[in-house]
Design an enzyme around this catalytic site. Sequence first.
Site, mmCIF file in Angstrom:
data_model
loop_
_atom_site.group_PDB
_atom_site.id
_atom_site.type_symbol
_atom_site.label_atom_id
_atom_site.label_comp_id
_atom_site.label_asym_id
_atom_site.label_seq_id
_atom_site.Cartn_x
_atom_site.Cartn_y
_atom_site.Cartn_z
ATOM 1 N N CYS A 284 38.602 31.558 41.888
ATOM 2 C CA CYS A 284 39.475 30.397 41.715
ATOM 3 C C CYS A 284 39.545 29.990 40.251
ATOM 4 O O CYS A 284 40.565 29.490 39.786
ATOM 5 C CB CYS A 284 38.975 29.233 42.566
ATOM 6 N N CYS B 108 39.536 37.625 27.301
ATOM 7 C CA CYS B 108 40.149 36.993 28.474
ATOM 8 C C CYS B 108 39.594 35.576 28.566
ATOM 9 O O CYS B 108 39.306 34.958 27.547
ATOM 10 C CB CYS B 108 39.879 37.806 29.737
#
Length: 391
Positions: free
Chosen positions: A202, A349
């Site tokens: 999530c 990232c």
Amino acid sequence: MSDLPPLVEPAAELTREEVARYSRHLIIPDLGVDGQKRLKNARVLVIGAGGLGSPALLYLAAAGVGTIGIVEFDEVDESNLQRQVIHGASDVGRPKGESARDSIREINPFVTVNLHPIRLEPDNAVELFEQYDLILDGTDNFATRYLVNDAAVLAHKPYVWGSIFRFEGQASVFWEDAPNGKGLNYRDLYPVAPPPGMVPSCAEGGVLGILCASIGSIMGTEAIKLITGIGEPLLGRLMVYDALEMSYRTIRIRKDPETPRITGLIDYEEFCGVVSDEAAEAAAGSTITPEQLQVMRAEGRDFQLVDVREPVEWDIVRIDGAKLVPKSHFETGAGLAEVSADKPLVLYCKTGVRSAEVLAAVHKAGYNDAVHLQGGIAAWAKTVDTSLPVY
């Protein structure tokens, strides 16, 4: 009535105050005084006071579950408040367990709350589960889900499981020792974890906050049904909810005769492989810290900074001078044509997991001097450029 017997014996009595508090339960014929006494006598352990744990904890407390245990070692972060409704703005920085306990006390002072401010591990899970009648698993990673499942099997306890991602949620009940031949466990549904990087968390993929209320309330409902012996629990059924379509569907789960018998606990991080072996090997000698990247920039070194996140993440925050080439482009092979062939690559990232996977791919393609940023842009924003937002 359910064909499963009630999980908990009824308490001796309800006080005058409890009768007043739970009156809307008491006048439901299927639940009644007997069911409320069972709730009062119940001991429920909730793993995580996060997105799913929040609504489940609030409603189980309001329903009159007598003892609630909370396994939670994390602290409240501002990004939690979009969905973790048991916490408030004034709780940011506080231990989540303490914040959850205070919210429960405000809702129902008759509930005993046991805090377990620990990380659930193979050496403590079974003994902890044995102290409760029922487990609710609201965790968000596969390693802990398999640990909860296996420990519940060894402790001979049923547990309610839920999962959420973006606009979709799932819920079910697992109980290896269920009567009437209904026993099954999480491994009958998911025998092995998906490959590393296949299913984003999530934190990487996002979740619609209000989805937590839908799945968390289903988990709480299943707990109440099991405790009191009413209705048909989700044992043997996977409930799948799509919030965008507003559709619910259930899929039948059957005991898989190929599922190995669970006789002990294992190393679940290794079993689930947080990152692939290739990514771990690539990152071993090709990882730089935010401070090292800062020095490289200050010295004017010639390299290309490549952001491998998704465009929606790029829109939130980015490191100046970076070029966006999402991880999915490298997976198809197209990404290599979008990066420089004559400059060293520095990949990043959000936290370093996806960039490690891309690092393995570019090393394989011959970009041997490529490196990736340890901790990703989250670490960069924390240690180097604190003006950047964190998501």
